[in-house]
Design a protein around this motif. Structure first.
Motif, PDB file in Angstrom:
ATOM      1  N   GLY A  71     -22.924   9.502  43.567  1.00  0.00           N
ATOM      2  CA  GLY A  71     -21.414   8.561  43.178  1.00  0.00           C
ATOM      3  C   GLY A  71     -21.466   7.187  44.515  1.00  0.00           C
ATOM      4  O   GLY A  71     -21.944   7.288  45.240  1.00  0.00           O
ATOM      5  N   GLY A 213     -16.133   6.190  34.772  1.00  0.00           N
ATOM      6  CA  GLY A 213     -15.420   5.322  36.619  1.00  0.00           C
ATOM      7  C   GLY A 213     -16.721   4.158  36.581  1.00  0.00           C
ATOM      8  O   GLY A 213     -16.725   3.547  35.605  1.00  0.00           O
ATOM      9  N   THR A 214     -17.388   4.029  37.881  1.00  0.00           N
ATOM     10  CA  THR A 214     -18.338   2.982  38.087  1.00  0.00           C
ATOM     11  C   THR A 214     -19.420   2.665  36.349  1.00  0.00           C
ATOM     12  O   THR A 214     -18.914   2.501  35.237  1.00  0.00           O
ATOM     13  CB  THR A 214     -19.622   2.900  38.907  1.00  0.00           C
ATOM     14  OG1 THR A 214     -18.460   3.235  40.293  1.00  0.00           O
ATOM     15  CG2 THR A 214     -19.961   1.688  38.531  1.00  0.00           C
ATOM     16  N   GLY A 284     -16.184   1.023  34.352  1.00  0.00           N
ATOM     17  CA  GLY A 284     -15.532   0.506  35.207  1.00  0.00           C
ATOM     18  C   GLY A 284     -16.310  -1.020  35.975  1.00  0.00           C
ATOM     19  O   GLY A 284     -15.951  -2.071  36.296  1.00  0.00           O
ATOM     20  N   ASP A 323     -10.005  -2.537  38.809  1.00  0.00           N
ATOM     21  CA  ASP A 323      -8.875  -2.829  39.473  1.00  0.00           C
ATOM     22  C   ASP A 323      -7.812  -4.127  38.474  1.00  0.00           C
ATOM     23  O   ASP A 323      -6.817  -3.504  38.301  1.00  0.00           O
ATOM     24  CB  ASP A 323      -9.147  -2.807  40.243  1.00  0.00           C
ATOM     25  CG  ASP A 323      -8.927  -3.352  41.230  1.00  0.00           C
ATOM     26  OD1 ASP A 323     -11.242  -4.494  40.861  1.00  0.00           O
ATOM     27  OD2 ASP A 323      -9.730  -3.761  42.465  1.00  0.00           O
ATOM     28  N   SER A 326      -6.360  -3.253  35.285  1.00  0.00           N
ATOM     29  CA  SER A 326      -5.371  -2.213  34.946  1.00  0.00           C
ATOM     30  C   SER A 326      -4.456  -2.789  35.767  1.00  0.00           C
ATOM     31  O   SER A 326      -2.825  -1.906  35.069  1.00  0.00           O
ATOM     32  CB  SER A 326      -6.260  -0.716  36.060  1.00  0.00           C
ATOM     33  OG  SER A 326      -6.614  -0.273  36.225  1.00  0.00           O
ATOM     34  N   GLY A 396     -13.298  10.406  37.396  1.00  0.00           N
ATOM     35  CA  GLY A 396     -13.451   8.511  37.258  1.00  0.00           C
ATOM     36  C   GLY A 396     -12.495   7.668  37.761  1.00  0.00           C
ATOM     37  O   GLY A 396     -10.738   8.167  37.288  1.00  0.00           O
ATOM     38  N   SER A 397     -11.969   7.036  38.431  1.00  0.00           N
ATOM     39  CA  SER A 397     -11.883   5.709  39.230  1.00  0.00           C
ATOM     40  C   SER A 397     -10.834   5.484  37.468  1.00  0.00           C
ATOM     41  O   SER A 397      -9.818   4.763  37.771  1.00  0.00           O
ATOM     42  CB  SER A 397     -11.882   5.620  39.780  1.00  0.00           C
ATOM     43  OG  SER A 397     -12.046   6.046  40.793  1.00  0.00           O
ATOM     44  N   LEU A 398     -11.571   4.666  37.035  1.00  0.00           N
ATOM     45  CA  LEU A 398     -11.073   3.781  35.600  1.00  0.00           C
ATOM     46  C   LEU A 398     -10.182   4.655  34.855  1.00  0.00           C
ATOM     47  O   LEU A 398      -8.919   4.022  35.098  1.00  0.00           O
ATOM     48  CB  LEU A 398     -12.269   3.340  34.792  1.00  0.00           C
ATOM     49  CG  LEU A 398     -12.036   2.875  33.552  1.00  0.00           C
ATOM     50  CD1 LEU A 398     -11.243   1.650  33.649  1.00  0.00           C
ATOM     51  CD2 LEU A 398     -13.197   2.360  32.594  1.00  0.00           C
ATOM     52  N   HIS A 401      -7.049   6.007  36.670  1.00  0.00           N
ATOM     53  CA  HIS A 401      -5.666   4.060  37.686  1.00  0.00           C
ATOM     54  C   HIS A 401      -6.018   3.274  36.233  1.00  0.00           C
ATOM     55  O   HIS A 401      -4.673   2.947  36.781  1.00  0.00           O
ATOM     56  CB  HIS A 401      -6.571   3.763  38.631  1.00  0.00           C
ATOM     57  CG  HIS A 401      -6.919   4.762  40.304  1.00  0.00           C
ATOM     58  ND1 HIS A 401      -5.891   5.026  40.149  1.00  0.00           N
ATOM     59  CD2 HIS A 401      -7.914   4.907  39.847  1.00  0.00           C
ATOM     60  CE1 HIS A 401      -6.197   6.300  41.663  1.00  0.00           C
ATOM     61  NE2 HIS A 401      -8.154   6.097  41.218  1.00  0.00           N
ATOM     62  N   HIS A 402      -6.528   3.448  35.142  1.00  0.00           N
ATOM     63  CA  HIS A 402      -5.949   2.426  34.441  1.00  0.00           C
ATOM     64  C   HIS A 402      -5.077   3.008  33.570  1.00  0.00           C
ATOM     65  O   HIS A 402      -4.536   4.360  33.183  1.00  0.00           O
ATOM     66  CB  HIS A 402      -7.018   2.330  33.368  1.00  0.00           C
ATOM     67  CG  HIS A 402      -7.079   0.978  32.536  1.00  0.00           C
ATOM     68  ND1 HIS A 402      -6.025   1.211  31.627  1.00  0.00           N
ATOM     69  CD2 HIS A 402      -7.707   0.072  32.251  1.00  0.00           C
ATOM     70  CE1 HIS A 402      -5.599   0.288  30.575  1.00  0.00           C
ATOM     71  NE2 HIS A 402      -6.634  -0.702  30.776  1.00  0.00           N
TER      72      HIS A 402
HETATM   73  P1  ADP Z   1     -18.109   6.749  40.737  1.00  0.00           P
HETATM   74  O1  ADP Z   1     -19.079   5.371  41.657  1.00  0.00           O
HETATM   75  O2  ADP Z   1     -18.629   7.843  41.330  1.00  0.00           O
HETATM   76  O3  ADP Z   1     -18.255   6.619  39.520  1.00  0.00           O
HETATM   77  P2  ADP Z   1     -15.677   6.505  40.735  1.00  0.00           P
HETATM   78  O4  ADP Z   1     -14.929   7.084  39.354  1.00  0.00           O
HETATM   79  O5  ADP Z   1     -14.146   6.003  42.164  1.00  0.00           O
HETATM   80  O6  ADP Z   1     -16.860   6.577  41.127  1.00  0.00           O
HETATM   81  O7  ADP Z   1     -15.223   4.700  40.053  1.00  0.00           O
HETATM   82  C1  ADP Z   1     -15.445   3.881  40.536  1.00  0.00           C
HETATM   83  C2  ADP Z   1     -14.751   2.528  39.726  1.00  0.00           C
HETATM   84  O8  ADP Z   1     -13.899   2.365  39.298  1.00  0.00           O
HETATM   85  C3  ADP Z   1     -14.865   1.264  40.244  1.00  0.00           C
HETATM   86  O9  ADP Z   1     -16.186   0.760  40.478  1.00  0.00           O
HETATM   87  C4  ADP Z   1     -14.632   0.434  39.437  1.00  0.00           C
HETATM   88  O10 ADP Z   1     -14.770  -0.454  38.319  1.00  0.00           O
HETATM   89  C5  ADP Z   1     -13.744   1.740  39.039  1.00  0.00           C
HETATM   90  N1  ADP Z   1     -11.700   1.840  39.508  1.00  0.00           N
HETATM   91  C6  ADP Z   1     -11.542   1.591  40.974  1.00  0.00           C
HETATM   92  N2  ADP Z   1     -10.484   1.370  40.597  1.00  0.00           N
HETATM   93  C7  ADP Z   1     -10.101   0.795  39.239  1.00  0.00           C
HETATM   94  C8  ADP Z   1      -8.805   0.894  39.145  1.00  0.00           C
HETATM   95  N3  ADP Z   1      -7.268   0.985  39.417  1.00  0.00           N
HETATM   96  N4  ADP Z   1      -8.154   0.883  37.487  1.00  0.00           N
HETATM   97  C9  ADP Z   1      -9.090   1.391  36.731  1.00  0.00           C
HETATM   98  N5  ADP Z   1     -10.763   1.077  37.458  1.00  0.00           N
HETATM   99  C10 ADP Z   1     -10.746   1.241  38.743  1.00  0.00           C
END
Ligand code: ADP
Length: 447
Positions: A71, A213-214, A284, A323, A326, A396-398, A401-402
């Motif tokens: 990760g 996420g990514t 993402g 991001d 988003s 996952g950040s996508l 945060h989206h």
């Molecule tokens: P991993 O790399 O383990 O999947 P994350 O779940 O934190 O880690 O995902 C990171 C990815 O999420 C980033 O590469 C980016 O594409 C996406 N990301 C980060 N911030 C945002 C945001 N605010 N909105 C949408 N996507 C995001």
């Protein structure tokens, strides 16, 4: 006129807005690929057996470790369980220098082992036998719960001598070379599986794990009698977690009917062309690039930023990250334009009112397509799982945060799954850490 221009732009992205019939067709293809994969016929879905045959049963007690590689962060996690639930967590992040990520695998695994023993010793646990779950988020073929053969490195790693080798064995050998702890590696898994298991401690109806996420992937609880690929002896298991590996969905061409010229360019700009087809629509790592490709094409076709000189920065691959999508989507939700203007200013663009609306529209179309594609697959899983209520654990950040994905997904999943099926989406944070420790607890109990 504005209406004509608007119509031209809508036409330009019309293929990205699926009709009900197209959505059904995608769903049929996904179901067919799942069935082929599980019957070991050629398919773009690996449908890997994870050999995790059940979830926590509430009897798990004591201390469990996780090692999380693959990760964004490399970490060691200690989880204390009482009655099958976490009551204490300790986490330490370690750094992996770029020189360790390439070349021979031995220094890399020695570093992993060194980090584990540094952590264990700092906790004063060097004389305690500690089960460990190894989250190894790279494509692997699992032969049992604790054998995972690396297929290929991805992300920033490339140690060729580890390919076709069992990652657990490499880790055990490195731990043995040190011999300063009593850590027992009991399971290997990926972040998606960890998310499902972690989710099950929050909601006992959890039967699907999803990463947005990514990258993107999903896994689910399948009936054991449906699973043909099973290398170890069976012990009357009723269920098992299947790792779909859906990032590669469509790599064999079955999804080509939805591919647009934008997607072809996104693919051409990517690191590994003609692979991870599905991930390139939804994850993402790519969503921002899809938007950028569309904006760049509309600019070149003189439908966007006509009053302004073209921004070289926007024409460069990789410059619009997800991001930012988003943040622009947040404007659309709020009916505002401040984020959009600020982001475009960074590209050296001063937009007019039309430009702002077009940029927001493009972000919406690309995001909405991702939400619908993910929902189509999730609805198929809910229908496949024979339970009254199915909870989907997401990390996952996508997704986190989206601002619009979750809402769209709820709406689309209920439209697409069989009427009356109940489902829920929950956030399950840190499946790749906590989830792996939990899996080692399950493995320890089953031993
Ligand atoms: P991993 O790399 O383990 O999947 P994350 O779940 O934190 O880690 O995902 C990171 C990815 O999420 C980033 O590469 C980016 O594409 C996406 N990301 C980060 N911030 C945002 C945001 N605010 N909105 C949408 N996507 C995001």
């Amino acid at each position: 006129s504005d209406d004509v221009k608007r119509q031209k732009i809508e036409n330009r992205v019309a293929k990205m807005r699926f009709s009900a019939a197209t959505a059904r067709k995608i769903q049929d293809v996904f179901i067919s690929e799942m069935n082929k994969g599980i019957h070991q016929q050629p398919s773009s879905l690996q449908m890997e057996n994870t050999y995790i045959p059940e979830l926590l049963d509430g009897t798990e007690e004591g201390l469990y470790l996780a090692l999380d590689l693959g990760g964004t962060n490399f970490r060691v996690v200690l989880l204390e369980l009482a009655h099958g639930a976490p009551i204490r967590e300790e986490v330490k992040r370690y750094y992996i220098g770029s020189e360790l990520r390439v070349g021979s695998a031995i220094p890399l695994f020695d570093h992993l082992a060194e980090s584990v023993s540094d952590f264990v010793i700092s906790q004063g646990l060097q004389d305690v036998e500690l089960p460990l779950g190894f989250t190894f988020s790279f494509p692997m073929i699992q032969h049992s719960l604790d054998v995972g053969v690396l297929v290929t490195w991805t992300k920033t790693f490339n140690c060729p001598d580890a390919v076709n080798k069992d990652a657990v064995r490499l880790l055990r050998e490195a731990l043995d070379r040190r011999g300063d702890t009593k850590v027992k590696v009991l399971a290997v898994l990926n972040d998606t599986t960890g998310t499902l298991v972690q989710g099950s401690t929050l909601d006992h109806n959890t039967a699907v794990g999803l990463i947005l996420g990514t990258g993107s992937n999903a896994c689910y609880l399948e009936r054991a009698d449906r699973v043909e690929h099973w290398e170890t002896e069976r012990h009357g298991e009723r269920e098992v977690i299947i790792d779909i590996e859906w990032g590669a969905f469509g790599d064999n061409g079955v999804l080509d009917f939805i591919k647009t010229d934008f997607d072809r360019e996104n693919d051409a700009n990517s690191l590994i062309v003609n692979s991870f087809t599905f991930e390139k629509y939804i994850a993402g790592k790519y969503l921002g690039e899809v938007v950028r490709v569309i904006l760049a094409k509309l600019t070149k076709e003189r439908l966007l930023f006509v009053g302004d000189s073209t921004s070289d920065s926007l024409l460069t691959s990789g410059n619009l990250t997800t991001d930012l999508v988003s943040h622009i989507e947040q404007d659309s939700l709020d009916g505002g334009d401040s984020n959009t203007k600020e982001i475009l200013a960074k590209f050296g663009i001063i937009p007019d009112e039309d430009d702002i609306r077009i940029v927001q529209y493009v972000c919406e179309v690309a995001s909405n397509r991702a939400a619908l594609l993910v929902s189509i697959c999730l609805a198929s899983l809910i229908d496949r799982i024979d339970k009254e209520q199915v909870t989907i654990a997401v990390d996952g950040s996508l997704y986190k945060h989206h601002p619009r994905l979750e809402g769209w997904m709820k709406q689309y999943i209920s439209l697409l799954c069989t009427p009356g099926r109940k489902f829920k989406l929950i956030h399950a944070e840190d499946g790749s850490g906590k989830g792996a420790a939990l899996v080692s607890a399950i493995a320890h109990r089953l031993k």
